[in-house]
Scaffold this active site. Sequence first.
Site, PDB file in Angstrom:
ATOM      1  N   SER A 134       0.838  -1.187   0.000  1.00 36.53           N
ATOM      2  CA  SER A 134       0.000   0.000   0.000  1.00 36.53           C
ATOM      3  C   SER A 134       0.878   1.244   0.000  1.00 36.53           C
ATOM      4  O   SER A 134       1.772   1.400   0.828  1.00 36.53           O
ATOM      5  CB  SER A 134      -0.908  -0.006   1.231  1.00 36.53           C
ATOM      6  OG  SER A 134      -1.705   1.149   1.262  1.00 36.53           O
ATOM      7  N   GLY A 135       0.651   2.124  -0.948  1.00 37.04           N
ATOM      8  CA  GLY A 135       1.458   3.326  -1.078  1.00 37.04           C
ATOM      9  C   GLY A 135       2.616   3.203  -2.031  1.00 37.04           C
ATOM     10  O   GLY A 135       3.415   4.130  -2.169  1.00 37.04           O
ATOM     11  N   THR A 139      -2.063   2.542  -7.940  1.00 41.32           N
ATOM     12  CA  THR A 139      -3.177   3.293  -8.530  1.00 41.32           C
ATOM     13  C   THR A 139      -2.684   4.263  -9.585  1.00 41.32           C
ATOM     14  O   THR A 139      -3.289   4.401 -10.660  1.00 41.32           O
ATOM     15  CB  THR A 139      -3.946   4.037  -7.426  1.00 41.32           C
ATOM     16  OG1 THR A 139      -4.432   3.089  -6.469  1.00 41.32           O
ATOM     17  CG2 THR A 139      -5.117   4.805  -8.010  1.00 41.32           C
ATOM     18  N   ASN A 190      -0.631   5.473   2.952  1.00 37.43           N
ATOM     19  CA  ASN A 190      -0.901   6.003   1.617  1.00 37.43           C
ATOM     20  C   ASN A 190      -2.017   7.028   1.710  1.00 37.43           C
ATOM     21  O   ASN A 190      -3.045   6.784   2.347  1.00 37.43           O
ATOM     22  CB  ASN A 190      -1.291   4.858   0.669  1.00 37.43           C
ATOM     23  CG  ASN A 190      -1.395   5.317  -0.772  1.00 37.43           C
ATOM     24  OD1 ASN A 190      -1.070   6.453  -1.090  1.00 37.43           O
ATOM     25  ND2 ASN A 190      -1.840   4.429  -1.637  1.00 37.43           N
ATOM     26  N   SER A 193      -5.126   5.490  -0.867  1.00 38.08           N
ATOM     27  CA  SER A 193      -5.137   4.034  -0.850  1.00 38.08           C
ATOM     28  C   SER A 193      -6.459   3.499  -1.380  1.00 38.08           C
ATOM     29  O   SER A 193      -7.534   3.953  -0.988  1.00 38.08           O
ATOM     30  CB  SER A 193      -4.914   3.536   0.580  1.00 38.08           C
ATOM     31  OG  SER A 193      -5.002   2.133   0.638  1.00 38.08           O
ATOM     32  N   SER A 194      -6.362   2.553  -2.278  1.00 43.06           N
ATOM     33  CA  SER A 194      -7.569   1.918  -2.823  1.00 43.06           C
ATOM     34  C   SER A 194      -8.141   0.984  -1.766  1.00 43.06           C
ATOM     35  O   SER A 194      -7.473   0.043  -1.334  1.00 43.06           O
ATOM     36  CB  SER A 194      -7.245   1.139  -4.102  1.00 43.06           C
ATOM     37  OG  SER A 194      -6.761   1.986  -5.101  1.00 43.06           O
ATOM     38  N   GLY A 417      -2.840  -3.229  -1.842  1.00 42.00           N
ATOM     39  CA  GLY A 417      -1.546  -3.819  -1.550  1.00 42.00           C
ATOM     40  C   GLY A 417      -1.533  -4.538  -0.214  1.00 42.00           C
ATOM     41  O   GLY A 417      -2.488  -4.487   0.573  1.00 42.00           O
ATOM     42  N   GLU A 419      -1.065  -5.319   3.470  1.00 38.48           N
ATOM     43  CA  GLU A 419      -1.258  -4.417   4.603  1.00 38.48           C
ATOM     44  C   GLU A 419      -0.956  -5.137   5.915  1.00 38.48           C
ATOM     45  O   GLU A 419      -1.274  -6.328   6.082  1.00 38.48           O
ATOM     46  CB  GLU A 419      -2.692  -3.881   4.645  1.00 38.48           C
ATOM     47  CG  GLU A 419      -3.029  -2.962   3.481  1.00 38.48           C
ATOM     48  CD  GLU A 419      -4.419  -2.376   3.577  1.00 38.48           C
ATOM     49  OE1 GLU A 419      -4.738  -1.474   2.795  1.00 38.48           O
ATOM     50  OE2 GLU A 419      -5.191  -2.849   4.457  1.00 38.48           O
TER      51      GLU A 419
END
Length: 960
Positions: A134-135, A139, A190, A193-194, A417, A419
Amino acid sequence: MLQQVNGHSSGSDAQGGGSLRKDLQKFLSGEAPLHQLDDLTKVNPVTLETVLRCLQARYAADTFYTNAGCTLVALNPFKPIPQLYSTALMREYHAAPQPQKLKPHIFTVGEQTYRNVKSLIEPVNQSIIVSGESGAGKTWTSRCLMKFYAVVAASPTSWESHKIAERIEQRILNSNPVMEAFGNACTLRNNNSSRFGKFIQLQLNRAQQMTGAAVQTYLLEKTRVACQASSERNFHIFYQICKGASTDERLQWHLPEGAAFSWLPNPERTLEEDCFEVTREAMLHLGIDNPTQNNIFQVLAGLLHLGNIRFADSEDEAQPCQLMGDAKCSIRTSASLLQLPEDPLLETLQIRTIRAGRQQQVFRKPCSRAECDTRRDCLAKLVYARLFDWLVSVINSSICADPDSWTTFIGLLDVYGFESFPNNSLEQLCINYANEKLQQHFVAHYLKAQQEEYTVEGLEWSFVNYQDNQTCLDLIEGSPISICSLINEECRLNRPSSATQLQTRIERALAGNPCLGHNKLSQEPSFIVVHYAGPVQYHTAGLVEKNKDPVPPELNRLLQQSWDPLLKVLFPTDPEEQPSGQSRAPVLTVVSKFKASLEQLLQVLHSTTPHYIRCIKPNSQGQAHIFLQEQVLSQLEACGLVETIHISAAGFPIRISHQNFVERYELLRRLRARTSSGPHSPSPDERHSEGSPCTEAATLQPLLQDILHTLPALSQAAATLGDPAEATPAPVCCGRTKVFMTDSMLELLEHGRAQVLEQCARCIQRGWRQHWHRKQERQRQAAVLIQAAIRSWLTRKHVQRLHTAATVIKRAWKRWRIGMAFLASKELDGVEEKHVSPVPLSTGSCLLPQTQSSLLAAIIRLWPLGLVLANASVGVQGFRRKLVVWACLQLPTGSHSSYKVQTAQEQAGITSIRALPQGSVKFHCRKSPLPYADICPEPSPYSVTGFNQILLERHSLGHV
């Protein structure tokens, strides 16, 4: 062959380790700058340290993309670089004849997938799997790839189709800000973050033009609407409404300046994603008009006010919980925005309806404070989840093409991502489970399947060990017992489940799995799963309830009573709904639905040609120019990048079956046709005539050898054209059923095939031009012959018409002459021939008594023409005129001086054959056609009358 396993020497002696250290020191202290190594397969030796040093050097030089065999490593720069993603650079990579020779970029991967679709090499459909923590920039990478395909795959010819393609491109690009606003949030790692997974399917027609797209989402983290971790935020759309709404909209949605909402933490933070106008404009392009947008934002504002409702503990369990503080105002505002009746809304949150007994008797039980909060949160999550699904369906209806208009697709997979937070629950378990499945897809498709295929095909290959995460997957989803099965079983038992009891069941049932651990220092019930990216501790409190995801039926009935147009669409009234619970189907749990959707996604990925982009996060603070080696090293170990480089450097990423190889590259045999054409090369007709598979396989081998023997010539030609690196032919291995090669060899074969096709095209063009010129010459000659024949025919017809006309004129003239002669003879019948007495003549005249009878006969016979010539005003003059008159009158050919004919110019003799009439001319056809023609007042006895005063009154015929 490979002698290194997992970055360490496979030899057992210390000498191997010493040589490895020497090679490492030599490489790190080399003169060549490390940032110039754009492909990690060129690193020697390949270890985690050398790979890490190369990536760090390239990151310091602002070079963020590096090839690692079949994978592209993307480092997050944490700063805007507009020139790195410009439209001009997209077109440069698209127009490059060999884009892989340019600098590594995500556009290289995009162009490779696009060209694979155009080449129609099976499997035609392509997929790009963007993975990372994540980050790490997944995206942003997916967004740039969508822009790249929108630029290169929208090239229509006509203006109308250009407008259509531009509208489709704009809609596809506008789907990003809408889905990010409603599905992304700011987390600890992030800012964007999605909180959901998505698979974007870009649809292409037969001309490889993008005609539409489709979006499939996975597991929206809807609990974030009502519960946010410390230092995290809610979904972006809530902050956009509060910061970007106008004054009138604030009054309409009851969002005053500085208002505090429990579900809107950290409102003081301003992010780039808090742009309300961009979201509204994108929604407008997707077909969501302004009234519908206002309706959506009104519902979201109602959810914010719903979060401010607080309940107090009731002293009497038989009485419902009372509202705290300003909760009464909040529930009134929320009911007004959601267009729900206020009292039923409050009653639904406070009182639970229970149906029991065979008669399904209804009991009403007041809820505790915790149950009231749970029902309130459930109501908000239910509305937001339905709204998100509705938005996805609207986006798909706007950008999806007709199934008959597209044939292939390119898929972009952007999932959350890996986590690991201080407090991890069911959401993190599902997210990490999805990452484990994608890692296993990479391992099974590339690391494992390729090496096993080399062995089966009979290639000499030293097996490279790799980290296989199948054990971890067995722990999470295995059969018959796994973490998911135990959680689902607790949900089916329909009994109160404690966190400690669930922890105990998991530890007892799965104690033999090495990927399961336990933190003895943890005070809360939990278990540890050792993922491929590292261990993660999951708390069991609330795990079963989240998996059930229960929705009280009275909440659905309440929302069906809303007068809001949008809520009526999201919660339609079901006329067949039965109040009894006996006929209801079993409700699927969150884990079961997510697992089913993930299996469906993997089936799609297995049917495509996958491409991998590994996003790496240089630091967890999200700051530019900071490269933390420990964090990057853990990510490199987790994704198995070193093993990937090993296999890519020594392996063959391109595998084509013998049949497909011969069918595609049989044209290269033309390069050897001029030098050698032996009996070992059967013709295509002979090859198709043989039916058995064994015979066909035996026939393909000589053809394969013929094609492979052309590779040195192709390599020499490539070196001659200015690429010395290709002078040495790349390795090609011919297995039992497939041909294995590298990307450079595939490029060389495609280049040779293009040359042969170009030569064939030129031969065809040359033959066609010769045929066309010959045909044109034959047509010209035929046209000349036809024209000559038509001209001769027209000339003959014209001559025939002239001859016919002359014949008619001649016949008419003869008829007229006979008629005139008859009329003249008839008028002269009454004139008696008398002897003309001598009359004194004027000077210059001659007396011819002996020729009087012949002169009269000549006058009767040929007087018209003679008189015309004698009295013509132009033409023959003088003596020649007299000769003509004598010839016409057929006078005796004596001495011409003995005769004299006096013309009208000499004022003597005959002046005209027909005098100009002074008045109207009348014809009488009874006795005589011209009874009044003689108008001479004193006619001479020797005159000849007829035809409009043949003899004028001035002179009379005398003796010559």
